[in-house]
Design an enzyme around this catalytic site. Structure first.
Site, PDB file in Angstrom:
ATOM      1  N   PHE A  90       0.836  -1.200   0.000  1.00 41.12           N
ATOM      2  CA  PHE A  90       0.000   0.000   0.000  1.00 41.12           C
ATOM      3  C   PHE A  90       0.868   1.247   0.000  1.00 41.12           C
ATOM      4  O   PHE A  90       1.691   1.446   0.889  1.00 41.12           O
ATOM      5  CB  PHE A  90      -0.918   0.009   1.224  1.00 41.12           C
ATOM      6  CG  PHE A  90      -1.903   1.149   1.237  1.00 41.12           C
ATOM      7  CD1 PHE A  90      -2.693   1.437   0.134  1.00 41.12           C
ATOM      8  CD2 PHE A  90      -2.065   1.927   2.371  1.00 41.12           C
ATOM      9  CE1 PHE A  90      -3.615   2.478   0.155  1.00 41.12           C
ATOM     10  CE2 PHE A  90      -2.989   2.968   2.400  1.00 41.12           C
ATOM     11  CZ  PHE A  90      -3.762   3.239   1.289  1.00 41.12           C
ATOM     12  N   GLY A  91       0.672   2.072  -1.030  1.00 34.07           N
ATOM     13  CA  GLY A  91       1.369   3.352  -1.125  1.00 34.07           C
ATOM     14  C   GLY A  91       0.421   4.486  -0.814  1.00 34.07           C
ATOM     15  O   GLY A  91      -0.648   4.595  -1.420  1.00 34.07           O
ATOM     16  N   TYR A  92       0.794   5.321   0.132  1.00 32.43           N
ATOM     17  CA  TYR A  92      -0.041   6.468   0.514  1.00 32.43           C
ATOM     18  C   TYR A  92       0.761   7.765   0.498  1.00 32.43           C
ATOM     19  O   TYR A  92       0.214   8.848   0.657  1.00 32.43           O
ATOM     20  CB  TYR A  92      -0.652   6.256   1.905  1.00 32.43           C
ATOM     21  CG  TYR A  92       0.386   5.958   2.967  1.00 32.43           C
ATOM     22  CD1 TYR A  92       1.062   6.993   3.609  1.00 32.43           C
ATOM     23  CD2 TYR A  92       0.722   4.658   3.293  1.00 32.43           C
ATOM     24  CE1 TYR A  92       2.035   6.725   4.556  1.00 32.43           C
ATOM     25  CE2 TYR A  92       1.684   4.374   4.233  1.00 32.43           C
ATOM     26  CZ  TYR A  92       2.345   5.413   4.867  1.00 32.43           C
ATOM     27  OH  TYR A  92       3.319   5.147   5.797  1.00 32.43           O
ATOM     28  N   GLY A  93       2.077   7.662   0.293  1.00 30.32           N
ATOM     29  CA  GLY A  93       2.966   8.820   0.240  1.00 30.32           C
ATOM     30  C   GLY A  93       3.883   8.672  -0.963  1.00 30.32           C
ATOM     31  O   GLY A  93       3.416   8.502  -2.091  1.00 30.32           O
ATOM     32  N   SER A  94       5.185   8.668  -0.722  1.00 33.07           N
ATOM     33  CA  SER A  94       6.142   8.624  -1.832  1.00 33.07           C
ATOM     34  C   SER A  94       6.085   7.327  -2.633  1.00 33.07           C
ATOM     35  O   SER A  94       6.483   7.318  -3.800  1.00 33.07           O
ATOM     36  CB  SER A  94       7.566   8.874  -1.332  1.00 33.07           C
ATOM     37  OG  SER A  94       7.977   7.854  -0.445  1.00 33.07           O
TER      38      SER A  94
ATOM     39  N   GLU B 250      12.014   1.981   4.211  1.00 35.34           N
ATOM     40  CA  GLU B 250      10.992   2.402   5.165  1.00 35.34           C
ATOM     41  C   GLU B 250      11.377   2.197   6.628  1.00 35.34           C
ATOM     42  O   GLU B 250      10.866   2.898   7.496  1.00 35.34           O
ATOM     43  CB  GLU B 250       9.670   1.682   4.880  1.00 35.34           C
ATOM     44  CG  GLU B 250       9.145   1.856   3.471  1.00 35.34           C
ATOM     45  CD  GLU B 250       8.806   3.287   3.106  1.00 35.34           C
ATOM     46  OE1 GLU B 250       8.447   4.086   4.006  1.00 35.34           O
ATOM     47  OE2 GLU B 250       8.898   3.625   1.912  1.00 35.34           O
TER      48      GLU B 250
END
Length: 176
Positions: A8-12, A87
């Site tokens: 899941f990508g929510y930023g960069s 991360e």
């Protein structure tokens, strides 16, 4: 590790997944919200002058729309190693899995990096004006904090994902 491996990508990660992607879908995580709630002392700031980066912060009843990436089969191990190196540079993020609802209605389990609210880099509930001041001036190993904000806000807008806080921050930081 769930199979197939979804991330899941929510930023960069939305604009720079940096791993082989077999499929991408707009996705929603429930009971989480995207927030500049993590002080960045590596990528977008320094120990002397921390920046801010986005994290998923637990918030019952909230939703966070982002992008789910299905990792190309056969690239799972190297992707996981790369994501952990990127991360988990500090222990402020926790690696977990979350259920996501994809734009096509499927429900999947995806790898996600969420903030540890007990970590000393956690700074939830900073006023937006204070966030704008920090983001406007911080720089780290991956560049200026404001570029991270602008890229994320621009890509969310291109995808049709509304995020009023990021839109406001983008406008404010450009003024600063």
């Amino acid at each position: 590790m769930p199979e197939p491996l979804w991330v899941f990508g929510y930023g960069s990660l939305i604009w720079n997944p940096d791993f082989p992607v077999a499929e991408r879908q707009i996705a929603r995580a429930t009971d989480w919200h995207r927030s500049f709630c993590m002080r960045s002392i590596h990528h977008r700031g320094s120990v002397e002058s921390p920046g801010l980066v986005l994290a998923l912060d637990h918030a019952p009843g909230a939703v966070c729309d982002g992008v789910a990436f299905r990792v190309t089969p056969g690239a799972e191990v190297e992707t996981l190693q790369a994501l952990r190196g990127r991360e988990l540079i500090s222990s402020a993020y926790l690696e977990t899995t979350l259920p996501l609802t994809l734009s096509d209605g499927r429900i999947i389990i995806a790898l996600a990096y969420v903030i540890d609210p007990d970590h000393d880099q956690y700074c939830g509930n900073l006023p937006l004006a204070e966030q704008a001041q920090i983001i406007a001036h911080a720089t780290g190993g991956r560049g200026r904090n404001r570029d991270y904000l602008f890229a994320t806000a621009d890509h969310l807008a291109e995808l049709g994902i509304a995020d009023p806080d990021l839109a406001w921050l983008s406008t404010q930081v450009r003024k600063l």
